[in-house]
Motif scaffolding. Sequence first.
Motif, mmCIF file in Angstrom:
data_model
loop_
_atom_site.group_PDB
_atom_site.id
_atom_site.type_symbol
_atom_site.label_atom_id
_atom_site.label_comp_id
_atom_site.label_asym_id
_atom_site.label_seq_id
_atom_site.Cartn_x
_atom_site.Cartn_y
_atom_site.Cartn_z
ATOM 1 N N LEU A 132 0.833 -1.201 0.000
ATOM 2 C CA LEU A 132 0.000 0.000 0.000
ATOM 3 C C LEU A 132 0.871 1.255 0.000
ATOM 4 N N ALA A 133 1.906 1.264 0.828
ATOM 5 C CA ALA A 133 2.799 2.426 0.895
ATOM 6 C C ALA A 133 3.502 2.660 -0.438
ATOM 7 N N PHE A 167 2.586 12.672 -10.058
ATOM 8 C CA PHE A 167 2.170 14.061 -10.182
ATOM 9 C C PHE A 167 3.298 15.053 -9.918
ATOM 10 N N THR A 168 4.522 14.557 -9.794
ATOM 11 C CA THR A 168 5.669 15.447 -9.595
ATOM 12 C C THR A 168 6.426 15.593 -10.915
ATOM 13 N N ALA A 169 7.396 16.468 -10.896
ATOM 14 C CA ALA A 169 8.201 16.683 -12.105
ATOM 15 C C ALA A 169 9.122 15.506 -12.377
ATOM 16 N N LEU A 187 3.045 5.883 -2.837
ATOM 17 C CA LEU A 187 4.242 6.611 -3.259
ATOM 18 C C LEU A 187 4.318 6.708 -4.782
ATOM 19 N N TYR A 188 4.038 5.620 -5.457
ATOM 20 C CA TYR A 188 4.082 5.592 -6.925
ATOM 21 C C TYR A 188 3.070 6.572 -7.513
ATOM 22 N N SER A 211 12.765 1.202 -12.903
ATOM 23 C CA SER A 211 13.921 0.713 -12.138
ATOM 24 C C SER A 211 13.771 1.063 -10.651
ATOM 25 N N GLU A 212 13.332 2.282 -10.345
ATOM 26 C CA GLU A 212 13.140 2.687 -8.941
ATOM 27 C C GLU A 212 11.993 1.911 -8.298
ATOM 28 N N LEU A 213 10.947 1.683 -9.060
ATOM 29 C CA LEU A 213 9.829 0.895 -8.545
ATOM 30 C C LEU A 213 10.275 -0.529 -8.246
ATOM 31 N N ARG A 214 11.077 -1.121 -9.136
ATOM 32 C CA ARG A 214 11.603 -2.470 -8.930
ATOM 33 C C ARG A 214 12.471 -2.523 -7.670
#
Length: 157
Positions: free
Chosen positions: A27-28, A38-40, A32-33, A46-49
């Motif tokens: 959930l966290a 919605f950010t620049a 976060l994803y 790769s970061e999600l993995r």
Amino acid sequence: MRRDSGAVEYRIRPVQTAVPVAAGIALAIGILYVVLQFTADPMSASELRTCLCAAVAGVLGVMVLPGARGARLTDEHLVVLAISGRRERQIRWTDITGIEVRTSVGVRRVRVALASGEQLTLPAPMSFLDRHFDPHVGQLTGWWQARRQPPGRNRRT
């Protein structure tokens, strides 16, 4: 449930701890994803993995940590086991004034009322992912009813 030399023991199984931890981490990461979209600088695959690998490692860590939380029934005491398994709290059966099942967030747990007025929720048994919760509560209640009279007094059947 484990039995040793006449004692009965209930313990929290690793899956009973790992599933809520995994759900919370998932959930966290999901939140976060979504927020980072919605950010620049949105999260790359790769970061999600990397986050998911860290989450899996955390869940596996929770499953292999020594988690001896639970309760042990002996002829003289109800023993509440701490998370490390080393600290114990022994409660004489005669000091227990009541046993009831309470529900919180859909999970049923056993609450013990003590003569001192204290209310103690046992770590185990707990209904989450335990098909034998009701028989365990029946067994715990039976032990208390059979042993709640001080020694030397007639025990009720």
